[in-house]
Structures are given as structure tokens and as C-alpha cells.
Design a protein around this motif. Structure first.
Motif, mmCIF file in Angstrom:
data_model
loop_
_atom_site.group_PDB
_atom_site.id
_atom_site.type_symbol
_atom_site.label_atom_id
_atom_site.label_comp_id
_atom_site.label_asym_id
_atom_site.label_seq_id
_atom_site.Cartn_x
_atom_site.Cartn_y
_atom_site.Cartn_z
ATOM 1 N N LEU A 136 0.822 -1.207 0.000
ATOM 2 C CA LEU A 136 0.000 0.000 0.000
ATOM 3 C C LEU A 136 0.857 1.258 0.000
ATOM 4 O O LEU A 136 2.011 1.244 0.430
ATOM 5 C CB LEU A 136 -0.904 0.015 1.232
ATOM 6 C CG LEU A 136 -1.922 -1.125 1.386
ATOM 7 C CD1 LEU A 136 -2.788 -0.869 2.607
ATOM 8 C CD2 LEU A 136 -2.767 -1.280 0.149
ATOM 9 N N HIS A 139 0.747 6.531 2.918
ATOM 10 C CA HIS A 139 -0.292 7.297 3.609
ATOM 11 C C HIS A 139 -1.542 6.467 3.900
ATOM 12 O O HIS A 139 -2.393 6.891 4.672
ATOM 13 C CB HIS A 139 -0.665 8.538 2.790
ATOM 14 C CG HIS A 139 -1.410 8.225 1.518
ATOM 15 N ND1 HIS A 139 -0.764 7.962 0.327
ATOM 16 C CD2 HIS A 139 -2.739 8.122 1.256
ATOM 17 C CE1 HIS A 139 -1.664 7.723 -0.609
ATOM 18 N NE2 HIS A 139 -2.864 7.818 -0.069
ATOM 19 N N GLU A 140 -1.666 5.280 3.314
ATOM 20 C CA GLU A 140 -2.822 4.427 3.552
ATOM 21 C C GLU A 140 -2.607 3.439 4.689
ATOM 22 O O GLU A 140 -3.570 2.845 5.186
ATOM 23 C CB GLU A 140 -3.161 3.615 2.288
ATOM 24 C CG GLU A 140 -3.585 4.422 1.084
ATOM 25 C CD GLU A 140 -3.903 3.504 -0.076
ATOM 26 O OE1 GLU A 140 -4.752 2.608 0.090
ATOM 27 O OE2 GLU A 140 -3.286 3.661 -1.145
ATOM 28 N N SER A 143 -4.443 3.795 8.394
ATOM 29 C CA SER A 143 -5.884 3.528 8.397
ATOM 30 C C SER A 143 -6.170 2.063 8.085
ATOM 31 O O SER A 143 -7.131 1.488 8.609
ATOM 32 C CB SER A 143 -6.600 4.439 7.400
ATOM 33 O OG SER A 143 -6.123 4.229 6.081
ATOM 34 N N ALA A 144 -5.345 1.442 7.240
ATOM 35 C CA ALA A 144 -5.554 0.031 6.914
ATOM 36 C C ALA A 144 -5.297 -0.863 8.123
ATOM 37 O O ALA A 144 -5.980 -1.873 8.323
ATOM 38 C CB ALA A 144 -4.660 -0.381 5.752
ATOM 39 N N ARG A 149 -7.874 -4.007 7.595
ATOM 40 C CA ARG A 149 -7.534 -4.460 6.240
ATOM 41 C C ARG A 149 -6.130 -5.051 6.204
ATOM 42 O O ARG A 149 -5.817 -5.878 5.357
ATOM 43 C CB ARG A 149 -7.642 -3.309 5.245
ATOM 44 C CG ARG A 149 -9.070 -2.939 4.867
ATOM 45 C CD ARG A 149 -9.070 -1.761 3.917
ATOM 46 N NE ARG A 149 -8.669 -0.529 4.578
ATOM 47 C CZ ARG A 149 -7.936 0.425 4.006
ATOM 48 N NH1 ARG A 149 -7.502 0.278 2.767
ATOM 49 N NH2 ARG A 149 -7.641 1.532 4.670
#
Length: 303
Positions: A136, A139-140, A143-144, A149
């Protein structure tokens, strides 16, 4: 009727109502719940105060429900069946039988060096589990991890916030790498010599790139002859040129299997990078998550 939510344990509420409905005496209900008669009576008194209803009225030798409890009987029964069947009776995590799919985020180097060792150990400890490897955008990642996730992220991510837990796996150092018979580069380079070397650079080695930019700038800037987004592609490129790449030391054996290459020692003030696995605090005590974290750690740190 008073506010049902004001300071009462909702599971106690359900269990007490269910037990008295089923057994119709305080004594037998207390025995069924494995509590003292006085404790159950005290809880029932609190429920009556909170709900503003007597709940049960003694008729003859039994406790008969009031209309309020009679209306609640069916939804209480359904609620407790859900709790017992779908929550309390959920199977324990068993590595030998789990079919859990673990989502792990690593970069290109981690996928090449770390993932094979993790998969090998996971197959020994949880033969039916699987790993999905994701890459990923940085920056993701936070949150993942937070929303589940991702189970773990492995690499160098100093920007992750404090809600992310971490564990040190190992520390990386960097080396140069050139073809075996490169006539222009010896076994060791000083900072001054590094200025005259043609370098192939990869975004996968961000820390060393920043170091080069800070040490070699202006008129003395590094001679970057190529930007290559794929770290593993450096091996065949270097084998055909007099250029040098800079990689982490654990990649040297893999590179030497791909092409006739040799390492080159670089100036001693190179940065060292701490490679860690990261997970969100929501899953700190989650048994399946703890299991994969242990697998990752053991795969890296145990022979």
C-alpha cells in the motif's frame, strides 16, 4: 419507567430475568446462576429500582412476571441465544486448523527477503492459513491497520502514529554493489571517492537516498546515472555496466545469485535502518493477530 441505561449491567439484567422466569423462585434461580440467594435478591432489587417496576410478584409459592417482564421474555430469550451461540461459543483459535487469511504489507525488498521465511514458518505452525502480501501507499497504511484491512506491516515507517504498536525485527546497514570485475571501484569507498562513482538509485532505498542528497550536494552532488523503481532490477543492470547500486546488506546474497556481483564498503557514517513490524492497538490482544506477529518475529530472529 426509569431510564434502563442508568448504571445497570445489561447482561446481568438479561440473565436474572431469564433465570427467575425459568425457575420461578429466587432460590432455584440463584442455584442456576451459581450465585448466592442474597446476591441475586440484591441484583433484582437494583433492577426494580432502575426500571421502576416490581418485575416479579410472589403468587403462592412462585414468582410471577409482571406485564413488563412478560413482554420482555421473548426478546430476552433471543438476545441470550445470540450471545451464547455466536459469542460465547465461538471456537478458540487453533493454528493447526485455522484457515485465516493474513494480510501483510511489505515493500519490494521485504517481499524478497522476509516473506519467504514467514511463509515457510507459517506452513509449519498453521498449514491451512494463507498470506496475502500487499504494497500500500505509505499514507494508507495507518488507516488500513486501524480498520483491519492489514494485520501487520513490516518495514521502516517512522511516520506511523502512536496508536500503532511496533516491534524491532532487525537493523539494516547499506553497502554498495558492483559487478565482480569492475575496474574502477575497489573494496571500499571514502566519501570523496563516492563523488566520482556513477550510481543507479532506487526509491526502495529512501534512507540512503536522503543521506546521499545531504552529503553530496551542489557541485559535489552524487552522479545519479539512472533512477530504477525496482530494486531487484539493479542486479542485471549493474552486471552490464561499471555503475554502482546501493542496497541493504541482506540483499547481497540474493543479488550474487542473480549476477556476478560483489559488495563494496561505504563510508562509516551511513544511516542504519530499524526494520519493525507494526500493528494497531485495537488488535494488541487479538489471538490470531498475536499469532502472526510471533510467526513474523520467529521467522526473522530464530534459526
Amino acid at each position: 419507567m426509569k431510564n434502563v441505561h442508568s448504571g445497570i449491567d445489561h447482561l446481568d439484567f438479561l440473565l436474572v430475568i431469564e433465570a427467575v422466569l425459568a425457575h420461578r423462585t429466587i432460590t432455584r434461580a440463584a442455584q442456576a446462576l451459581d450465585v448466592s440467594q442474597s446476591a441475586l435478591s440484591h441484583t433484582l432489587t437494583r433492577l426494580r429500582e432502575r426500571l421502576g417496576d416490581p418485575l416479579f410478584v410472589r403468587v403462592g409459592g412462585e414468582m410471577q412476571p409482571t406485564p413488563l417482564v412478560a413482554r420482555l421474555a421473548d426478546p430476552i430469550g433471543r438476545s441470550l441465544r445470540i450471545i451464547r451461540d455466536e459469542v460465547l461459543s465461538a471456537p478458540e483459535f487453533d493454528p493447526a486448523t485455522t484457515t485465516r487469511v493474513y494480510n501483510i504489507c511489505v515493500g519490494e525488498v521485504g517481499a524478497f527477503v522476509i516473506v519467504p521465511r514467514v511463509v515457510r514458518l507459517l506452513r509449519e505452525r498453521a498449514p491451512h492459513a494463507r498470506v496475502v502480501v500487499l504494497d500500500l501507499a505509505r499514507h494508507e497504511i495507518g488507516s488500513a491497520l486501524e480498520d483491519g484491512r492489514l494485520d501487520v506491516v513490516i518495514g521502516y515507517y517512522p511516520e506511523l502514529k502512536t496508536s500503532i504498536y511496533q516491534q524491532l525485527l532487525f537493523t539494516r546497514t547499506f553497502v554498495g554493489i558492483v559487478r565482480d570485475d569492475n575496474p574502477h571501484i575497489g573494496q571500499r569507498l571514502t566519501l570523496r571517492q563516492l563523488r566520482s562513482v556513477s550510481i543507479v538509485r532506487s526509491p526502495g532505498t529512501n534512507a540512503i537516498n536522503r543521506w546521499l542528497d545531504s552529503k553530496l550536494s551542489g557541485a559535489d552532488r552524487a552522479d545519479i546515472v539512472m533512477e530504477m523503481p525496482y530494486v531487484m532490477a539493479l542486479a542485471p543492470i549493474l552486471a552490464e555496466t561499471d555503475w554502482m547500486g546501493i542496497v541493504t546488506e541482506e540483499l547481497v546474497p540474493a543479488f550474487r545469485k542473480l549476477a556476478p556481483l560483489r559488495p563494496v564498503d561505504l563510508p562509516t557514517d551511513l544511516p542504519r535502518i530499524s526494520v519493525r513490524q507494526h500493528w494497531h492497538r485495537r488488535f494488541k490482544d487479538d489471538v490470531p493477530n498475536r499469532f502472526i506477529r510471533q510467526v513474523v518475529y520467529d521467522a526473522i530472529n530464530k534459526p
